[in-house]
Design an enzyme around this catalytic site. Structure first.
Site, PDB file in Angstrom:
ATOM      1  N   HIS A  57       0.792  -1.133  -0.020  1.00  0.00           N
ATOM      2  CA  HIS A  57      -0.020  -0.090  -0.011  1.00  0.00           C
ATOM      3  C   HIS A  57       0.873   1.289  -0.011  1.00  0.00           C
ATOM      4  O   HIS A  57       0.425   2.403  -0.161  1.00  0.00           O
ATOM      5  CB  HIS A  57      -1.012  -0.167   1.248  1.00  0.00           C
ATOM      6  N   ASP A 102      -0.449  -7.496   1.822  1.00  0.00           N
ATOM      7  CA  ASP A 102       0.190  -6.282   1.837  1.00  0.00           C
ATOM      8  C   ASP A 102       1.681  -6.268   1.762  1.00  0.00           C
ATOM      9  O   ASP A 102       2.189  -5.854   2.796  1.00  0.00           O
ATOM     10  CB  ASP A 102      -0.384  -5.310   3.186  1.00  0.00           C
ATOM     11  N   GLY A 196       4.853  -0.215   6.116  1.00  0.00           N
ATOM     12  CA  GLY A 196       5.953  -0.804   5.356  1.00  0.00           C
ATOM     13  C   GLY A 196       7.090  -1.222   6.343  1.00  0.00           C
ATOM     14  O   GLY A 196       7.911  -2.167   6.006  1.00  0.00           O
TER      15      GLY A 196
END
Length: 245
Positions: A57, A102, A196
Site C-alpha cells: 500500500h 500487503d 511498510g
C-alpha cells in the site's frame, strides 16, 4: 541476520505513539523510503544486500529512494546510504480494498553495503509460530501523535504484544484476514509513516520479521490493535521472487 552490531535497548514502555527513541543504529535493517524530494513516506526492512521488503500500500515506484543507515532524518552528519530501486515487485494477490497480502519487494540497483548500522533482518519459515502474547518490537519514523503535522526526525521504537486473529476480530471483525497479524492495544500504536516497516520478534536469539506495518485505527488509538501483514503467510512468495530474480 537479525543480530544488530549495536544492541537495542528497550525500556519496556516502549504511537509509534507512546514509543521511545531508539539507540542509533540498533535496528540496522530499518530503512526509510523517500520520494525524490527527500520526503519520508514509508518504512521498509533489508532482508539482504539487494532486497528490501515493505508494504504494497506504500505505492513505491522506481523514482523513490531507499535510505539505509539512518537514525536522525534531521541530521546531515550520518553515514547514510541512498539506494536506487531497480524494480518493484508488488504481490499480485495484494487487494487494495481489503489491504490483504500487503507486501512488496524492492530490488535495489546498487547493493547496500553492510556495516555496524546496516544489516539484514531474518525471515521466518512459513511454518514458524509466533504465539499470541509474545512481546515484539515495531520501529519507524511515523507520527508520534496522529494530530501532529510532521513525523519525528529520530527513529522510534515500541514493544508490543502479538494478538491471536480470533482476539483481533473482536476489534476489527471480518476485516482481519489470514495474511494479517495484529499487535498492540497495549498503550502503544504504529501510526501514519510507519507503514511498510518491521514488526520483529526474537527467535533463537535473532530478530525475525513477523509483520509489516499495514493498517489500523485512523487515530492511531493505543487501545486498538494495529494490523500487520503476516510474514509467515507471505514468505514463500518472498523466497520465490528472490529465486526468480
Amino acid at each position: 541476520c537479525g543480530v544488530p552490531a549495536i544492541q537495542p535497548v528497550l525500556s519496556g514502555l516502549s504511537r509509534i505513539v507512546n514509543g521511545e527513541e531508539a539507540v542509533p543504529g540498533s535496528w540496522p535493517w530499518q530503512v526509510s523510503l523517500q520520494d525524490k524530494t527527500g520526503f519520508h513516506f514509508c518504512g521498509g526492512s533489508l532482508i539482504n544486500e539487494n532486497w528490501v521488503v515493505t508494504a504494497a500500500h506504500c505505492g513505491v515506484t522506481t523514482s523513490d529512494v531507499v535510505v539505509a543507515g539512518e537514525f536522525d532524518q534531521g541530521s546531515s552528519s550520518e553515514k547514510i546510504q541512498k539506494l536506487k530501486i531497480a524494480k518493484v515487485f508488488k504481490n499480485s494477490k495484494y487487494n487494495s480494498l481489503t489491504i490483504n497480502n500487503d507486501i512488496t519487494l524492492l530490488k535495489l540497483s546498487t547493493a547496500a553495503s553492510f556495516s555496524q548500522t546496516v544489516s539484514a533482518v531474518c525471515l521466518p519459515s512459513a511454518s514458524d509460530d509466533f504465539a499470541a502474547g509474545t512481546t515484539c518490537v515495531t520501529t519507524g519514523w511515523g507520527l508520534t501523535r496522529y494530530t501532529n503535522a510532521n513525523t519525528p526526525d529520530r527513529l522510534q521504537q515500541a514493544s508490543l504484544p502479538l494478538l491471536s486473529n480470533t482476539n483481533c476480530k473482536k476489534y476489527w471483525g471480518t476485516k482481519i484476514k489470514d495474511a494479517m497479524i495484529c499487535a498492540g492495544a497495549s498503550g502503544v500504536s504504529s501510526c501514519m509513516g510507519d507503514s511498510g516497516g518491521p514488526l520483529v520478534c526474537k527467535k533463537n536469539g535473532a530478530w525475525t520479521l513477523v509483520g509489516i506495518v499495514s493498517w489500523g485505527s485512523s487515530t492511531c488509538s493505543t487501545s486498538t490493535p494495529g494490523v500487520y501483514a503476516r510474514v509467515t503467510a507471505l514468505v514463500n512468495w518472498v523466497q520465490q521472487t528472490l529465486a526468480a530474480n
